[in-house]
Design a protein around this motif. Structure first.
Motif, PDB file in Angstrom:
ATOM      1  N   LEU A   7     -34.496 112.823  15.725  1.00 52.77           N
ATOM      2  CA  LEU A   7     -33.038 113.072  15.682  1.00 52.77           C
ATOM      3  C   LEU A   7     -32.634 111.881  16.704  1.00 52.77           C
ATOM      4  O   LEU A   7     -31.563 111.060  16.460  1.00 52.77           O
ATOM      5  CB  LEU A   7     -32.513 114.253  16.272  1.00 52.77           C
ATOM      6  N   LYS A   8     -33.273 111.722  17.920  1.00 51.05           N
ATOM      7  CA  LYS A   8     -33.139 110.913  18.752  1.00 51.05           C
ATOM      8  C   LYS A   8     -33.107 109.626  18.254  1.00 51.05           C
ATOM      9  O   LYS A   8     -32.296 108.866  18.366  1.00 51.05           O
ATOM     10  CB  LYS A   8     -34.022 110.940  19.968  1.00 51.05           C
ATOM     11  N   ARG A   9     -34.209 109.221  17.489  1.00 51.26           N
ATOM     12  CA  ARG A   9     -34.427 107.807  17.059  1.00 51.26           C
ATOM     13  C   ARG A   9     -33.281 107.611  15.947  1.00 51.26           C
ATOM     14  O   ARG A   9     -32.808 106.595  15.854  1.00 51.26           O
ATOM     15  CB  ARG A   9     -35.741 107.884  16.221  1.00 51.26           C
ATOM     16  N   ALA A  10     -32.996 108.500  15.072  1.00 51.02           N
ATOM     17  CA  ALA A  10     -32.020 108.496  14.154  1.00 51.02           C
ATOM     18  C   ALA A  10     -30.338 108.058  14.602  1.00 51.02           C
ATOM     19  O   ALA A  10     -29.672 107.133  14.187  1.00 51.02           O
ATOM     20  CB  ALA A  10     -31.857 109.744  13.330  1.00 51.02           C
ATOM     21  N   LEU A  67     -23.657 110.152  10.294  1.00 51.85           N
ATOM     22  CA  LEU A  67     -22.150 109.967   9.853  1.00 51.85           C
ATOM     23  C   LEU A  67     -21.286 111.277   9.937  1.00 51.85           C
ATOM     24  O   LEU A  67     -21.663 112.054  10.334  1.00 51.85           O
ATOM     25  CB  LEU A  67     -22.492 109.229   8.431  1.00 51.85           C
ATOM     26  N   VAL A  68     -20.029 110.763   9.805  1.00 44.11           N
ATOM     27  CA  VAL A  68     -19.207 111.594  10.146  1.00 44.11           C
ATOM     28  C   VAL A  68     -18.082 111.846   8.853  1.00 44.11           C
ATOM     29  O   VAL A  68     -17.827 110.782   8.332  1.00 44.11           O
ATOM     30  CB  VAL A  68     -17.987 111.466  11.185  1.00 44.11           C
ATOM     31  N   HIS A  69     -18.369 112.978   8.204  1.00 47.14           N
ATOM     32  CA  HIS A  69     -17.423 113.436   7.162  1.00 47.14           C
ATOM     33  C   HIS A  69     -16.064 114.228   7.446  1.00 47.14           C
ATOM     34  O   HIS A  69     -16.158 114.642   8.678  1.00 47.14           O
ATOM     35  CB  HIS A  69     -18.189 114.256   6.120  1.00 47.14           C
ATOM     36  N   TYR A  70     -15.230 114.388   6.493  1.00 45.98           N
ATOM     37  CA  TYR A  70     -13.889 115.098   7.125  1.00 45.98           C
ATOM     38  C   TYR A  70     -13.572 116.039   5.954  1.00 45.98           C
ATOM     39  O   TYR A  70     -13.720 115.710   4.714  1.00 45.98           O
ATOM     40  CB  TYR A  70     -12.903 113.986   7.182  1.00 45.98           C
ATOM     41  N   GLN A  71     -13.394 117.050   6.668  1.00 49.96           N
ATOM     42  CA  GLN A  71     -12.660 118.184   5.435  1.00 49.96           C
ATOM     43  C   GLN A  71     -11.219 118.494   5.758  1.00 49.96           C
ATOM     44  O   GLN A  71     -10.753 118.746   6.970  1.00 49.96           O
ATOM     45  CB  GLN A  71     -13.409 119.551   5.953  1.00 49.96           C
ATOM     46  N   LEU A  83     -30.841 111.212   5.954  1.00 51.30           N
ATOM     47  CA  LEU A  83     -32.160 110.730   6.134  1.00 51.30           C
ATOM     48  C   LEU A  83     -32.427 110.269   4.745  1.00 51.30           C
ATOM     49  O   LEU A  83     -32.336 110.893   3.600  1.00 51.30           O
ATOM     50  CB  LEU A  83     -33.230 111.992   6.109  1.00 51.30           C
ATOM     51  N   PRO A  84     -32.971 108.808   4.663  1.00 54.76           N
ATOM     52  CA  PRO A  84     -33.254 108.308   3.450  1.00 54.76           C
ATOM     53  C   PRO A  84     -34.090 109.080   2.316  1.00 54.76           C
ATOM     54  O   PRO A  84     -33.995 109.189   1.330  1.00 54.76           O
ATOM     55  CB  PRO A  84     -34.117 107.073   3.971  1.00 54.76           C
ATOM     56  N   GLU A  85     -35.280 109.791   2.968  1.00 54.53           N
ATOM     57  CA  GLU A  85     -36.075 110.461   2.017  1.00 54.53           C
ATOM     58  C   GLU A  85     -35.327 111.861   1.474  1.00 54.53           C
ATOM     59  O   GLU A  85     -35.564 112.262   0.638  1.00 54.53           O
ATOM     60  CB  GLU A  85     -37.307 110.865   2.535  1.00 54.53           C
ATOM     61  N   ILE A 139     -28.694 114.641   2.915  1.00 54.89           N
ATOM     62  CA  ILE A 139     -27.886 114.541   4.010  1.00 54.89           C
ATOM     63  C   ILE A 139     -28.433 115.852   4.772  1.00 54.89           C
ATOM     64  O   ILE A 139     -28.666 117.071   3.817  1.00 54.89           O
ATOM     65  CB  ILE A 139     -26.455 114.844   3.949  1.00 54.89           C
ATOM     66  N   ILE A 140     -28.723 115.963   5.893  1.00 56.91           N
ATOM     67  CA  ILE A 140     -28.843 117.240   6.766  1.00 56.91           C
ATOM     68  C   ILE A 140     -27.670 117.796   7.440  1.00 56.91           C
ATOM     69  O   ILE A 140     -26.851 116.877   7.935  1.00 56.91           O
ATOM     70  CB  ILE A 140     -30.059 117.069   7.667  1.00 56.91           C
ATOM     71  N   LEU A 141     -27.421 118.909   7.268  1.00 64.05           N
ATOM     72  CA  LEU A 141     -26.239 119.473   7.976  1.00 64.05           C
ATOM     73  C   LEU A 141     -26.286 119.957   9.239  1.00 64.05           C
ATOM     74  O   LEU A 141     -27.462 120.184   9.715  1.00 64.05           O
ATOM     75  CB  LEU A 141     -25.560 120.700   7.053  1.00 64.05           C
TER      76      LEU A 141
END
Ligand code: C2E
Ligand code: MG
Ligand code: MG
Ligand code: MG
Length: 289
Positions: free
Chosen positions: A31-34, A41-45, A66-68, A71-73
């Motif tokens: 996570l730190k590396r990411a 990224l930021v999504h909007y609801q 994550l490319p592989e 999206i991780i929530l």
């Protein structure tokens, strides 16, 4: 056990060390590396006015792409970030993204609405928090009145006396403040009244069964009534069905958000939604009729 020496931490893992702990440790460094590689990224609801169906703003929700794996929530990584100072850095980065996006929307629409940003306790407790967020907003020319900070009920009640001073300062800047996940914590009503809170967000666990469970319907009705009586705006989160929407319309609830109106979206798609609304071509307005 782990041994601390000379500022370095040496950890010795027994073979029995459970896999979950190892997984967590790995995730933490990933996570730190990411984060450093700019893979969050930021999504909007969007949030809708329950009476008119008008989009009145949005909630910013962080994602990890994550490319592989796709999206991780946040439920899968925010708790890990909370264990370290990373949550402070991520939180500040989210606010920065939101202000940059807001400035961009503002060039195309007269009012992008009010955007809410989730805040962790660690961020709030940061010594120079107020100066830091003021600097970000000022840097993008975003008025504090265009933003709302969401603080969970549990966070708020952790140390009410200490928190109230901070919230008063934020409120004095012009920021709106919301209590998130309301109903899941243990607010005392007298404490609630002392906070400069403008918005109450009803936790989605109560909204889920409102159309079928009379107890949940009563709880939501009571929260709406209480919030409105205390002159707050009330938001119902987690609206997934037309039945839930119809029930909420029988209450004095101000705003709704949820998957009924689609998944949380990119900054560009939120702008498109605002533009469609200005044209009268927004597709969810009819649901509110
Ligand atoms: P939250 O602030 O209560 O956000 C609402 C969550 O409910 C979001 O989950 C949203 O995607 C989800 N949701 C919205 N509508 C529906 C619906 O109709 N049905 C269901 N079942 N769920 C719905 P998400 O994005 O997974 O975020 C989870 C939590 O992570 C958030 O809960 C918030 O507490 C935290 N979070 C998200 N972004 C940030 C952030 O930037 N900073 C911090 N500190 N926490 C964040
Ligand atoms: Mg929230
Ligand atoms: Mg919530
Ligand atoms: Mg939540």
């Amino acid at each position: 056990h782990a041994k601390k020496a000379g500022g370095n931490v040496f950890a010795y893992y027994s073979p029995e060390m459970n896999e979950a702990a190892v997984e967590r440790l790995m995730t933490k460094s990933k996570l730190k590396r990411a984060f450093e590689r700019d893979e969050l990224l930021v999504h909007y609801q969007p949030k809708y006015n329950l009476a008119t169906g008008e989009v009145i703003g949005a909630e910013a929700l962080v994602r990890w792409e994550l490319p592989e794996r796709g999206i991780i929530l946040p439920s899968d990584f925010i708790p890990i970030a909370e264990e370290t100072n990373l949550i402070v850095e991520i939180g500040e980065w989210v606010l920065d993204r939101v202000c940059e996006d807001f400035r961009y929307w503002q060039r195309s629409v007269p009012s992008p609405g009010r955007v809410s940003v989730n805040l962790s306790l660690k961020q709030l407790r940061q010594a120079n928090f107020i100066n830091r967020i003021s600097a970000i907003m000022r840097g993008y020319g975003v008025s504090p009145t265009s933003l709302e900070l969401e603080i969970t009920e549990t966070t708020l009640m952790e140390n009410p006396a200490r928190t109230i001073k901070l919230l008063d300062e934020l409120y004095a800047l012009g920021l709106h403040l919301a209590i998130d996940d309301f109903g899941t914590g243990y607010s005392s009503l007298s404490a609630l009244q002392q906070f400069p809170i403008s918005t109450l967000k009803i936790d989605k666990s109560f909204v889920r069964d409102i159309a079928v469970n009379p107890d949940d319907a009563t709880i939501v009705g009571t929260i709406v009534h209480m919030g409105r009586s205390l002159k707050m705006d009330v938001v119902a989160e987690g609206v997934e069905t037309e039945e839930q929407l119809a029930f909420l319309q029988t209450l004095d609830c101000n705003y709704v958000q949820g998957l009924l109106f689609g998944d949380p979206m990119s900054s560009d798609n939120y702008l498109e939604l605002l533009l469609a609304q200005a044209d009268g071509t927004d597709k969810y307005r009819a649901l509110f009729a």
